[in-house]
Design an enzyme around this catalytic site. Structure first.
Site, mmCIF file in Angstrom:
data_model
loop_
_atom_site.group_PDB
_atom_site.id
_atom_site.type_symbol
_atom_site.label_atom_id
_atom_site.label_comp_id
_atom_site.label_asym_id
_atom_site.label_seq_id
_atom_site.Cartn_x
_atom_site.Cartn_y
_atom_site.Cartn_z
ATOM 1 N N SER A 156 0.851 -1.198 0.000
ATOM 2 C CA SER A 156 0.000 0.000 0.000
ATOM 3 C C SER A 156 0.881 1.241 0.000
ATOM 4 C CB SER A 156 -0.865 0.022 1.267
ATOM 5 O OG SER A 156 -1.522 1.269 1.406
ATOM 6 N N TYR A 169 -1.422 -0.036 10.543
ATOM 7 C CA TYR A 169 -1.552 -0.353 9.112
ATOM 8 C C TYR A 169 -0.304 0.096 8.338
ATOM 9 C CZ TYR A 169 -3.594 -0.967 4.486
ATOM 10 O OH TYR A 169 -3.834 -1.365 3.186
HETATM 11 P P1 NDP Z 1 -11.583 -5.704 0.716
HETATM 12 O O1 NDP Z 1 -12.005 -5.461 2.128
HETATM 13 O O2 NDP Z 1 -12.589 -5.529 -0.352
HETATM 14 O O3 NDP Z 1 -10.934 -7.166 0.591
HETATM 15 C C1 NDP Z 1 -10.141 -7.702 1.605
HETATM 16 C C2 NDP Z 1 -10.028 -9.200 1.380
HETATM 17 O O4 NDP Z 1 -9.138 -9.744 2.372
HETATM 18 C C3 NDP Z 1 -11.361 -9.909 1.523
HETATM 19 O O5 NDP Z 1 -11.477 -10.888 0.532
HETATM 20 C C4 NDP Z 1 -11.260 -10.564 2.893
HETATM 21 O O6 NDP Z 1 -12.000 -11.788 2.918
HETATM 22 C C5 NDP Z 1 -9.776 -10.864 2.955
HETATM 23 N N1 NDP Z 1 -9.318 -11.071 4.326
HETATM 24 C C6 NDP Z 1 -9.302 -10.199 5.345
HETATM 25 N N2 NDP Z 1 -8.873 -10.805 6.459
HETATM 26 C C7 NDP Z 1 -8.631 -12.102 6.126
HETATM 27 C C8 NDP Z 1 -8.197 -13.241 6.854
HETATM 28 N N3 NDP Z 1 -7.932 -13.176 8.167
HETATM 29 N N4 NDP Z 1 -8.049 -14.401 6.191
HETATM 30 C C9 NDP Z 1 -8.334 -14.493 4.867
HETATM 31 N N5 NDP Z 1 -8.764 -13.460 4.129
HETATM 32 C C10 NDP Z 1 -8.910 -12.278 4.775
HETATM 33 O O7 NDP Z 1 -10.360 -4.730 0.489
HETATM 34 P P2 NDP Z 1 -9.290 -4.595 -0.708
HETATM 35 O O8 NDP Z 1 -9.634 -5.444 -1.844
HETATM 36 O O9 NDP Z 1 -9.096 -3.164 -0.921
HETATM 37 O O10 NDP Z 1 -8.006 -5.149 0.047
HETATM 38 C C11 NDP Z 1 -7.143 -6.122 -0.510
HETATM 39 C C12 NDP Z 1 -5.722 -5.788 -0.109
HETATM 40 O O11 NDP Z 1 -5.374 -4.531 -0.666
HETATM 41 C C13 NDP Z 1 -5.476 -5.648 1.377
HETATM 42 O O12 NDP Z 1 -4.229 -6.220 1.696
HETATM 43 C C14 NDP Z 1 -5.448 -4.138 1.594
HETATM 44 O O13 NDP Z 1 -4.713 -3.774 2.725
HETATM 45 C C15 NDP Z 1 -4.784 -3.713 0.318
HETATM 46 N N6 NDP Z 1 -4.934 -2.335 -0.109
HETATM 47 C C16 NDP Z 1 -6.158 -1.747 -0.270
HETATM 48 C C17 NDP Z 1 -6.250 -0.437 -0.724
HETATM 49 C C18 NDP Z 1 -7.563 0.270 -0.900
HETATM 50 O O14 NDP Z 1 -7.588 1.515 -0.877
HETATM 51 N N7 NDP Z 1 -8.659 -0.426 -1.087
HETATM 52 C C19 NDP Z 1 -5.058 0.319 -1.083
HETATM 53 C C20 NDP Z 1 -3.826 -0.385 -0.854
HETATM 54 C C21 NDP Z 1 -3.784 -1.657 -0.411
HETATM 55 P P3 NDP Z 1 -12.884 -12.342 4.122
HETATM 56 O O15 NDP Z 1 -13.363 -11.177 4.922
HETATM 57 O O16 NDP Z 1 -13.995 -13.082 3.419
HETATM 58 O O17 NDP Z 1 -11.969 -13.259 4.865
HETATM 59 C C1 8X3 Z 2 -5.118 1.677 1.601
HETATM 60 C C2 8X3 Z 2 -4.712 3.068 1.267
HETATM 61 O O1 8X3 Z 2 -4.259 5.395 2.184
HETATM 62 O O2 8X3 Z 2 -6.142 4.189 3.134
HETATM 63 O O3 8X3 Z 2 -4.011 0.860 1.735
HETATM 64 O O4 8X3 Z 2 -3.913 3.580 3.709
HETATM 65 S S1 8X3 Z 2 -4.748 4.082 2.664
#
Ligand code: NDP
Ligand code: 8X3
Length: 272
Positions: A156, A169
């Site tokens: 991220s 985070y």
């Molecule tokens: P979502 O919340 O839409 O997706 C998160 C996914 O992670 C879900 O499928 C969830 O599945 C899974 N997850 C969470 N905890 C667990 C666990 N303990 N075991 C298995 N699966 C888990 O968010 P994003 O798609 O945005 O996030 C995906 C990744 O991208 C993350 O690592 C996030 O930190 C990162 N990210 C997101 C950004 C954004 O702005 N959206 C920017 C930068 C990075 P379930 O709950 O069904 O287990």
């Molecule tokens: C998600 C982006 O800026 O909310 O990883 O941390 S931010």
């Protein structure tokens, strides 16, 4: 190794953690469209079932799913045994895992350190850091050497900067970046590729999770902004995994054009 063209993802096994929503679900559809064979994990199995069905419609040769909690070592090990069973004979040409996408994770809470909650910090570090380590350790024996395999970690912008309320985070994603770089050293000479894709603001369920289901608070994060969408990240993942086998895309930082830093987002208020 021959420096050939685009690495074909057709019939290749691709394992995606956190495939039940956001980037992971979009990646399932995108790798499916490449004719890949998918192994999808997350805790919400009902969601995975829908994601797998969509991926099959996109063109996935296979789309299997299984419960996975990356915060639990036993769950990760059981998941990888299941994945190994689906892949089948590991001595055969097709019995290999070619792409591991460590995507599961997210942020929990936006409290300053002064009032931070242990449970939020622990979940954040358990999933984004320890989960990535556990899944990688368990899946590494399935990745072939010198055959175009990739480990793609989702980091991220938060791992490369700091913002108030981001303590655990930002630390977790800085940890993800460090682990990616460590793996590059540890896998040096194996031909296994390792990279991190580090997105900025992207509209998924990320903020809904961060704000514990508070939809109006989550909506404000994206209000009047022009964020990335999950398909943008899925496109990048496919592009990285399909580079010729001698090419390693180490690190990608990708933000919306209207974002210059984690906390600096241009808001395009609509004139009525
Ligand atoms: P979502 O919340 O839409 O997706 C998160 C996914 O992670 C879900 O499928 C969830 O599945 C899974 N997850 C969470 N905890 C667990 C666990 N303990 N075991 C298995 N699966 C888990 O968010 P994003 O798609 O945005 O996030 C995906 C990744 O991208 C993350 O690592 C996030 O930190 C990162 N990210 C997101 C950004 C954004 O702005 N959206 C920017 C930068 C990075 P379930 O709950 O069904 O287990
Ligand atoms: C998600 C982006 O800026 O909310 O990883 O941390 S931010």
């Amino acid at each position: 190794m021959k420096n050939s063209g685009r690495f074909s993802l057709k019939n290749k096994w691709v394992l995606i953690t956190g495939a039940s929503s956001g980037f992971g679900a979009a990646a399932a559809a995108a790798f499916g469209a490449e004719g890949a064979k998918l192994l999808l994990g997350a805790r919400r199995v009902d969601r995975l079932q829908k994601v797998a069905a969509t991926a099959k419609k996109s063109g996935a040769v296979a789309a299997h799913f299984h419960a996975l909690d990356v915060a639990q070592t036993a769950s990760v090990e059981e998941f990888v045994v299941w994945a190994k069973g689906k892949i089948g004979n590991q001595k055969s040409k097709s019995g290999k895992l070619h792409v591991l996408i460590n995507n599961a994770g997210g942020a929990h809470g936006l409290d300053p350190v002064a009032t931070g909650q242990d449970a939020d910090w622990e979940t954040t570090l358990q999933t984004n850091v320890l989960g990535l380590l556990r899944v990688t350790r368990a899946a590494l024996p399935l990745l072939p050497h010198d055959d175009g395999a990739s480990i793609l970690n989702i980091g991220s912008v938060a791992g490369r900067t700091a913002y108030a309320g981001g303590s655990a985070y930002c630390a977790a994603k800085a940890g993800e970046l460090a682990i990616t770089r460590v793996l590059r050293h540890e896998l040096f000479g194996t031909g296994i590729r390792v990279g991190t894709i580090d997105p900025g603001l992207a509209e998924t369920e990320f903020s809904l999770v961060r704000f514990k289901g508070n939809a109006s608070q989550a909506a404000k994060v994206y209000a009047d902004a022009n964020p990335l969408v999950a398909a943008d990240i899925a496109d990048i993942l496919v592009w990285v995994a399909s580079r010729p086998p001698h090419v390693n895309i180490d690190e990608i930082l990708v933000k919306p054009v209207d974002q210059v830093d984690a906390g600096k987002v241009f808001r395009r208020t609509t004139k009525k």
